[in-house]
Design a protein around this motif. Structure first.
Motif, PDB file in Angstrom:
ATOM      1  N   THR A  43      -6.743  15.442  -0.306  1.00 36.08           N
ATOM      2  CA  THR A  43      -5.752  14.728   0.489  1.00 36.08           C
ATOM      3  C   THR A  43      -5.891  13.224   0.297  1.00 36.08           C
ATOM      4  N   VAL A  44      -7.117  12.750   0.284  1.00 40.71           N
ATOM      5  CA  VAL A  44      -7.330  11.315   0.098  1.00 40.71           C
ATOM      6  C   VAL A  44      -6.812  10.875  -1.279  1.00 40.71           C
ATOM      7  N   TYR A  45      -7.135  11.648  -2.298  1.00 45.38           N
ATOM      8  CA  TYR A  45      -6.625  11.336  -3.635  1.00 45.38           C
ATOM      9  C   TYR A  45      -5.107  11.305  -3.659  1.00 45.38           C
ATOM     10  N   ARG A  46      -4.505  12.381  -3.110  1.00 47.59           N
ATOM     11  CA  ARG A  46      -3.054  12.475  -3.166  1.00 47.59           C
ATOM     12  C   ARG A  46      -2.385  11.405  -2.330  1.00 47.59           C
ATOM     13  N   THR A  47      -2.962  11.106  -1.195  1.00 47.63           N
ATOM     14  CA  THR A  47      -2.353  10.128  -0.299  1.00 47.63           C
ATOM     15  C   THR A  47      -2.402   8.725  -0.896  1.00 47.63           C
ATOM     16  N   LEU A  48      -3.551   8.360  -1.453  1.00 49.09           N
ATOM     17  CA  LEU A  48      -3.665   7.030  -2.052  1.00 49.09           C
ATOM     18  C   LEU A  48      -2.661   6.877  -3.195  1.00 49.09           C
ATOM     19  N   GLU A  49      -2.504   7.935  -3.972  1.00 48.73           N
ATOM     20  CA  GLU A  49      -1.537   7.896  -5.071  1.00 48.73           C
ATOM     21  C   GLU A  49      -0.111   7.714  -4.535  1.00 48.73           C
ATOM     22  N   THR A  50       0.191   8.451  -3.482  1.00 49.62           N
ATOM     23  CA  THR A  50       1.519   8.338  -2.866  1.00 49.62           C
ATOM     24  C   THR A  50       1.758   6.927  -2.333  1.00 49.62           C
ATOM     25  N   PHE A  51       0.777   6.407  -1.608  1.00 47.26           N
ATOM     26  CA  PHE A  51       0.899   5.044  -1.060  1.00 47.26           C
ATOM     27  C   PHE A  51       1.123   4.035  -2.182  1.00 47.26           C
TER      28      PHE A  51
ATOM     29  N   HIS B 292       4.548   4.072  -3.732  1.00 49.64           N
ATOM     30  CA  HIS B 292       5.588   3.516  -2.877  1.00 49.64           C
ATOM     31  C   HIS B 292       5.334   2.061  -2.486  1.00 49.64           C
ATOM     32  N   GLY B 293       4.289   1.474  -3.038  1.00 44.69           N
ATOM     33  CA  GLY B 293       4.041   0.062  -2.803  1.00 44.69           C
ATOM     34  C   GLY B 293       3.419  -0.274  -1.464  1.00 44.69           C
TER      35      GLY B 293
ATOM     36  N   GLU C 261       3.077  -2.033  10.609  1.00 47.57           N
ATOM     37  CA  GLU C 261       3.969  -2.221   9.447  1.00 47.57           C
ATOM     38  C   GLU C 261       3.949  -1.008   8.525  1.00 47.57           C
ATOM     39  N   PHE C 262       2.763  -0.441   8.376  1.00 45.48           N
ATOM     40  CA  PHE C 262       2.616   0.755   7.541  1.00 45.48           C
ATOM     41  C   PHE C 262       3.479   1.903   8.066  1.00 45.48           C
TER      42      PHE C 262
ATOM     43  N   GLU D 155      10.774   4.217   6.740  1.00 46.16           N
ATOM     44  CA  GLU D 155      11.869   3.750   5.885  1.00 46.16           C
ATOM     45  C   GLU D 155      11.884   4.492   4.553  1.00 46.16           C
ATOM     46  N   LEU D 156      10.678   4.767   4.061  1.00 47.91           N
ATOM     47  CA  LEU D 156      10.552   5.417   2.752  1.00 47.91           C
ATOM     48  C   LEU D 156      10.691   6.938   2.839  1.00 47.91           C
TER      49      LEU D 156
END
Lengths: 147, 147
Positions: free
Chosen positions: A64-72, A75-76, A14-15, A21-22
């Motif tokens: 990367t982990v910081y930025r990725t978690l923020e991005t996720f 975007h919900g 699903e992710f 989609e996003l």
DNA sequence: GTAAATGCAAAGTTTTTGCCGCACA
DNA sequence: TGTGCGGCAAAAACTTTGCATTTAC
């Protein structure tokens, strides 16, 4: 509570779908970060996720982990458990009340709205002796929604 | 909502009484810090309190404000709005659920206890457009209470 | 007089930013 | 072939700690 492998695989699928989609790119780092979060109900911090991934993905960067978690989160795809993690915020008002925080400007207000009620609970939940609880609403304040 | 001068004075008087009962020394710094918190419902951070006091008490140290707020909180004179302010904590489980945090070890668990119910609310509270809410219980987990 | 509180400086944590190189649509 | 992503280093933001001095009781 354990999350089994099949559940994790479903979540990852699903992710990937939602990411596409996003318009988000699905990279090995992102999949690893998502999977690390999907496989636990321990609500890990950025550092914990980073450390776990390091074991099998030694080159990954903490940034990367910081930025990725923020991005996720933006975007919900995931949620942050503690909206107000930036800095401790204090209150001298000890009478029971709830709070609402503006997700944009982080302003906090007290809630005395009578439609907000919490059903009485006993002082034992799961293995915990409960000493209190708080309800935090997330919203957008009028000055932020004007913008 | 405004807090008037008489309310503030009452709170400060109670603060002095309670401090003495608790064996805490009442210093000018402590009174200033308490008063600064009592006079607002904005739930300020340590930094905000420090800045406000600096205007009329230029020698006060930020360290004192940090230590004092922690002391007050430990003794129940004030409360911290965001228990989990230390670091961001994430969750991949997007189905609505609540959390309980151990005040000792900061472990977070999900709550699926059916006795925990929240009465339906509409999506407007005060001036906010509500986008979500979370209930956070504070408790002591079994392994911490064993100690 | 004494234990507790304060202030300063330094260090520790957590998070963000800038910059550049890389990679995938 | 350009935009988004990742890694490194540095900086920023928030918080804690050690130690000498001062203060409330």
């Amino acid at each position: 509570m354990e999350i089994n492998n099949q559940q994790i695989e479903t979540m990852v699928t699903e992710f990937v779908t939602k990411s596409k989609e996003l318009g988000l790119k699905v990279t090995p780092q992102r999949t690893a970060i998502y999977k690390e979060l999907a496989k636990t109900d321990q609500h890990p911090s950025t550092e914990m996720i980073y450390k776990n991934i390091k074991d099998y993905f030694p080159n990954i960067s903490l940034t990367t982990v910081y930025r990725t978690l923020e991005t996720f989160e933006k975007h919900g795809l995931i949620s942050v458990v503690n909206q107000l993690y930036n800095a401790a915020r204090y209150d001298a008002n000890l009478t029971p009340h709830h709070h609402i925080v503006c997700v944009e400007c982080k302003k906090i207000e007290d809630i005395y709205d009578s439609s907000v009620n919490y059903t009485k609970i006993d002082n034992k939940i799961q293995d915990y002796e409960v000493v209190g609880y708080s309800v935090l609403f997330n919203g957008i304040c009028s000055s932020c929604s004007d913008k």
